[in-house]
Design a protein around this motif. Structure first.
Motif, PDB file in Angstrom:
ATOM      1  N   ILE A 101      -4.546   5.649   2.548  1.00  0.00           N
ATOM      2  CA  ILE A 101      -3.420   6.189   1.777  1.00  0.00           C
ATOM      3  C   ILE A 101      -2.201   6.377   2.678  1.00  0.00           C
ATOM      4  CG2 ILE A 101      -2.627   8.220   0.502  1.00  0.00           C
ATOM      5  CD1 ILE A 101      -5.535   8.389  -0.612  1.00  0.00           C
ATOM      6  N   ARG A 102      -2.409   6.864   3.888  1.00  0.00           N
ATOM      7  CA  ARG A 102      -1.303   6.947   4.853  1.00  0.00           C
ATOM      8  C   ARG A 102      -0.658   5.571   5.049  1.00  0.00           C
ATOM      9  NH1 ARG A 102      -2.890  10.268  10.371  1.00  0.00           N
ATOM     10  NH2 ARG A 102      -2.652  12.410   9.589  1.00  0.00           N
ATOM     11  N   ARG A 103      -1.511   4.571   5.243  1.00  0.00           N
ATOM     12  CA  ARG A 103      -0.994   3.249   5.585  1.00  0.00           C
ATOM     13  C   ARG A 103      -0.245   2.596   4.431  1.00  0.00           C
ATOM     14  NH1 ARG A 103      -3.121  -1.304   9.657  1.00  0.00           N
ATOM     15  NH2 ARG A 103      -1.820  -3.004   8.923  1.00  0.00           N
ATOM     16  N   LEU A 104      -0.756   2.714   3.224  1.00  0.00           N
ATOM     17  CA  LEU A 104      -0.057   2.043   2.129  1.00  0.00           C
ATOM     18  C   LEU A 104       1.298   2.695   1.859  1.00  0.00           C
ATOM     19  CD1 LEU A 104      -0.342   3.558  -0.934  1.00  0.00           C
ATOM     20  CD2 LEU A 104      -2.708   2.893  -0.587  1.00  0.00           C
ATOM     21  N   VAL A 105       1.410   4.029   2.110  1.00  0.00           N
ATOM     22  CA  VAL A 105       2.706   4.708   1.973  1.00  0.00           C
ATOM     23  C   VAL A 105       3.668   4.237   3.057  1.00  0.00           C
ATOM     24  CG1 VAL A 105       3.861   6.959   2.140  1.00  0.00           C
ATOM     25  CG2 VAL A 105       1.780   6.724   0.774  1.00  0.00           C
ATOM     26  N   ARG A 106       3.181   4.153   4.291  1.00  0.00           N
ATOM     27  CA  ARG A 106       4.045   3.711   5.392  1.00  0.00           C
ATOM     28  C   ARG A 106       4.427   2.243   5.271  1.00  0.00           C
ATOM     29  NH1 ARG A 106       1.304   3.464  11.072  1.00  0.00           N
ATOM     30  NH2 ARG A 106       0.451   1.617  10.051  1.00  0.00           N
ATOM     31  N   ASP A 107       3.461   1.394   4.908  1.00  0.00           N
ATOM     32  CA  ASP A 107       3.750  -0.042   4.793  1.00  0.00           C
ATOM     33  C   ASP A 107       4.796  -0.315   3.722  1.00  0.00           C
ATOM     34  OD1 ASP A 107       1.951  -0.495   6.787  1.00  0.00           O
ATOM     35  OD2 ASP A 107       0.499  -1.599   5.577  1.00  0.00           O
TER      36      ASP A 107
ATOM     37  N   GLU B   2       0.825   7.336  -5.581  1.00  0.00           N
ATOM     38  CA  GLU B   2       0.476   7.037  -6.972  1.00  0.00           C
ATOM     39  C   GLU B   2       1.327   5.930  -7.593  1.00  0.00           C
ATOM     40  OE1 GLU B   2      -1.769  10.986  -8.729  1.00  0.00           O
ATOM     41  OE2 GLU B   2       0.417  10.876  -8.879  1.00  0.00           O
ATOM     42  N   PRO B   3       2.665   5.949  -7.468  1.00  0.00           N
ATOM     43  CA  PRO B   3       3.440   4.840  -8.051  1.00  0.00           C
ATOM     44  C   PRO B   3       3.079   3.485  -7.452  1.00  0.00           C
ATOM     45  CG  PRO B   3       4.876   6.689  -7.500  1.00  0.00           C
ATOM     46  CD  PRO B   3       3.552   6.977  -6.890  1.00  0.00           C
ATOM     47  N   LEU B   4       2.766   3.466  -6.167  1.00  0.00           N
ATOM     48  CA  LEU B   4       2.385   2.213  -5.514  1.00  0.00           C
ATOM     49  C   LEU B   4       1.057   1.702  -6.064  1.00  0.00           C
ATOM     50  CD1 LEU B   4       3.204   3.287  -1.842  1.00  0.00           C
ATOM     51  CD2 LEU B   4       4.631   1.850  -3.318  1.00  0.00           C
TER      52      LEU B   4
ATOM     53  N   LEU C 105      -6.974  10.832  -6.099  1.00  0.00           N
ATOM     54  CA  LEU C 105      -5.762  11.638  -5.941  1.00  0.00           C
ATOM     55  C   LEU C 105      -5.550  12.595  -7.110  1.00  0.00           C
ATOM     56  CD1 LEU C 105      -3.334   8.945  -4.465  1.00  0.00           C
ATOM     57  CD2 LEU C 105      -4.209  10.979  -3.291  1.00  0.00           C
ATOM     58  N   ASP C 106      -6.174  12.307  -8.231  1.00  0.00           N
ATOM     59  CA  ASP C 106      -6.014  13.162  -9.413  1.00  0.00           C
ATOM     60  C   ASP C 106      -6.621  14.555  -9.201  1.00  0.00           C
ATOM     61  OD1 ASP C 106      -4.987  13.304 -12.105  1.00  0.00           O
ATOM     62  OD2 ASP C 106      -7.065  13.394 -12.790  1.00  0.00           O
ATOM     63  N   TYR C 107      -7.473  14.717  -8.204  1.00  0.00           N
ATOM     64  CA  TYR C 107      -8.037  16.033  -7.908  1.00  0.00           C
ATOM     65  C   TYR C 107      -6.991  16.972  -7.304  1.00  0.00           C
ATOM     66  CZ  TYR C 107     -12.778  14.201  -8.562  1.00  0.00           C
ATOM     67  OH  TYR C 107     -13.919  13.660  -9.092  1.00  0.00           O
TER      68      TYR C 107
END
Length: 551
Positions: free
Chosen positions: A441-447, A500-502, A523-525
């Motif tokens: 999750i960190r990586r997909l946000v940064r990428d 989430e949008p990604l 992530l819904d938790y």
């Protein structure tokens, strides 16, 4: 009668046929037990009925969703055995804590003294359940009923977690009357869990299960003392901050205490960095700090923050990224699928790196390279460096713990640090959050922010990244003098609104959709938290942006 497409062929079955029966017809085409089905690309358990006109596929433990289902089901079997052998009246709680290598550490709490004989009995009871092929039952109840049930069974983490859930219904699984909630699907009966081992370890047990690369073999447990201590310390941090799980985090958000939690977590992390800097300053012969860790562990921010701590100790640090020693892209090696293997040591100009570092240690002036990731070529921009008496090199890169990278540099001059985001937060007492998910999750946000990459691209690339980590990073982690956990107890609540949008943008007909959907459900938790109060020097800023270090 209904017609379905299986393996590219149309097959006819009676209406009401279960997917399990279709799986039995197809089993001889697979070398492992079929555990799950896909129906028109959607994951389903094998107790579901076939539907006319659908396309059906099957998954074994060789695929990620299948192996997760196997592990989840094995946990349920183990927990039932623990409660049966030790007695529910003597247990306060059984916590699934964290993984150590290929083992899952589980710690029972209560009026018990866990002996080797008791562990042997628990393992024997698990095998008894496997041999009996007890059906794993599933029932759907409303959320309020589930909360009452969790309270009755003293599963207070789950009770709190579901007080924040928006869903109106909950799926519960049971074996012979032992009922629990799990994040994800289960196998049909206990007979599928044929490969496992259970060992006594510290104050608890180590559950050993196969991996997707070899689903019929239980790996031997290899003790990793430093890793265990770091994970244990992180758990203690969570208890100290009164946030050991997602339910507690959501409660903290609702009570308006997030800013205090953020400051406390960052202070604990800063103190740890200060302790490491003090260790280094006490050893004047340590002129080269080598920092390694897997993808998205926050190596760059950590190296900058450690450098500040070293300055406070009177040293003059010089951060150097090993990535600047990449060979030109056209000269990079390729992996088994023909793609550039950026995780391989051969991607680096190891000879030039050793020459430059040796020259610096010898007091010479060196012009340092810069790798242009856009053009895929190494450049020289006049950046020179000469080391003085109090100067120290702070080098970060995935291979820094591997002696083959720095073969010509004296071992006595090196101080090795391993950094990883080892998630200390669990969903509840029986559903842990894999560190891999946090890093992904960190990586997909940064990428998405720095490279314009889609979540689909990042998810597609992740298995290759993980293979590289298994080869090039994890085998060397115990070589480090110090391990540092960069995971922040609050970070997933912040990353949620970026990720989430990604993830919603991943096409439904793509191979990456199932993983995107799984992460969205995960992530819904979490309740979301604004990034406004995140300090500018936080490791989290490396991923969401706004860092004072320009990363």
């Amino acid at each position: 009668m209904v017609q379905i497409t299986v393996g590219g062929q149309i097959r006819t079955y009676e209406e009401g046929t279960l997917l399990k029966q279709v799986a039995e017809d197809m089993q001889d085409q697979y070398d492992c037990d079929i555990l799950l089905a896909t129906v028109n690309g959607k994951l389903q358990e094998l107790h579901k009925r076939v539907t006319d006109g659908t396309e059906v596929g099957f998954l074994t433990a060789r695929e990620k969703p299948g192996m997760k289902t196997y592990h989840r089901s094995a946990l349920l079997v183990m927990l039932k055995a623990i409660y049966e052998v030790l007695g529910a009246e003597h247990l306060k709680k059984v916590s699934v804590e964290f993984t150590v290598g290929t083992g899952l550490y589980v710690e029972p709490e209560g009026e018990i003294a866990l002996t080797e004989e008791l562990v042997r009995q628990i393992r024997a009871k698990m095998q008894e359940y496997v041999d009996a092929k007890i059906p794993i039952m599933k029932r759907n109840v409303n959320t309020d009923e589930a909360i009452e049930l969790f309270r009755k069974h003293r599963m207070y983490d789950k009770e709190r977690l579901f007080s924040f859930r928006r869903v109106s219904r909950v799926n519960l699984y049971s074996i012979g009357g032992f009922e629990d909630y799990y994040y994800g699907y289960m196998v049909q009966n206990t007979g599928y869990i044929r490969y496992f081992d259970l060992l006594p370890y510290r104050n608890g047990l180590m559950l050993m299960l196969p991996e997707a690369s070899d689903p019929k073999r239980v790996p031997e447990f290899v003790e990793q003392e430093q890793l265990f201590q770091v994970l244990h310390e992180s758990n203690e941090w969570g208890k100290q901050m009164q946030v050991p799980n997602v339910g507690a985090l959501n409660g903290c958000i609702c009570s308006g205490k997030m800013n205090e939690l953020i400051l406390m977590q960052e202070a604990l992390m800063e103190k740890k960095m200060g302790d490491i800097a003090e260790m280094i300053a006490a050893k004047p012969d340590k002129k080269i700090i080598m920092i390694a860790g897997p993808s998205s562990s926050g190596k760059t921010t950590f190296s900058h923050r450690l450098s500040i701590q070293l300055k406070a100790k009177g040293l003059i640090p010089h951060p150097i990224a090993v990535d600047n020693y990449f060979v030109n892209r056209v000269d990079s090696p390729r992996d088994e699928e023909g793609d550039y293997d950026y995780e391989a040591l051969e991607c680096l100009d190891v000879k030039q790196f050793n020459q430059d570092m040796s020259d610096l240690l010898a007091g010479k002036t060196v012009e340092l390279p810069y790798y242009n990731f856009i053009t895929g070529e190494r450049e020289y921009r006049g950046d020179t460096l000469t080391l003085g008496k109090d100067d120290i090199l702070v080098i970060e890169g995935i291979h820094c713990l591997n002696e083959k990278l720095s073969y010509s540099l004296p071992r006595k001059n090196k101080f090795k640090i391993y950094i990883s985001a080892l998630t200390q937060l669990n969903i509840d007492e029986h559903n842990r959050i894999p560190s891999t998910d946090g890093r992904l999750i960190r990586r997909l946000v940064r990428d998405a922010r720095t490279r314009g990459a889609s979540a689909q691209d990042t998810i597609r690339m992740w298995p290759s990244v993980r293979r590289g980590e298994q080869r090039n990073i994890f085998p060397f982690q115990e070589e480090a003098e110090v391990m540092f956990n960069s995971a922040l107890v609050y970070e997933l609540a912040v990353l949620k609104q970026y990720a989430e949008p990604l993830l919603f943008s991943v096409p439904r007909d793509s191979a990456e959709y199932l993983e995107a959907k799984r992460l969205l459900k995960f992530l819904d938790y979490f309740l979301g938290v604004s990034s406004e109060d995140i300090p500018k020097n936080s490791i989290l800023r490396e991923f969401i942006g706004g860092s004072c270090f320009k990363v």
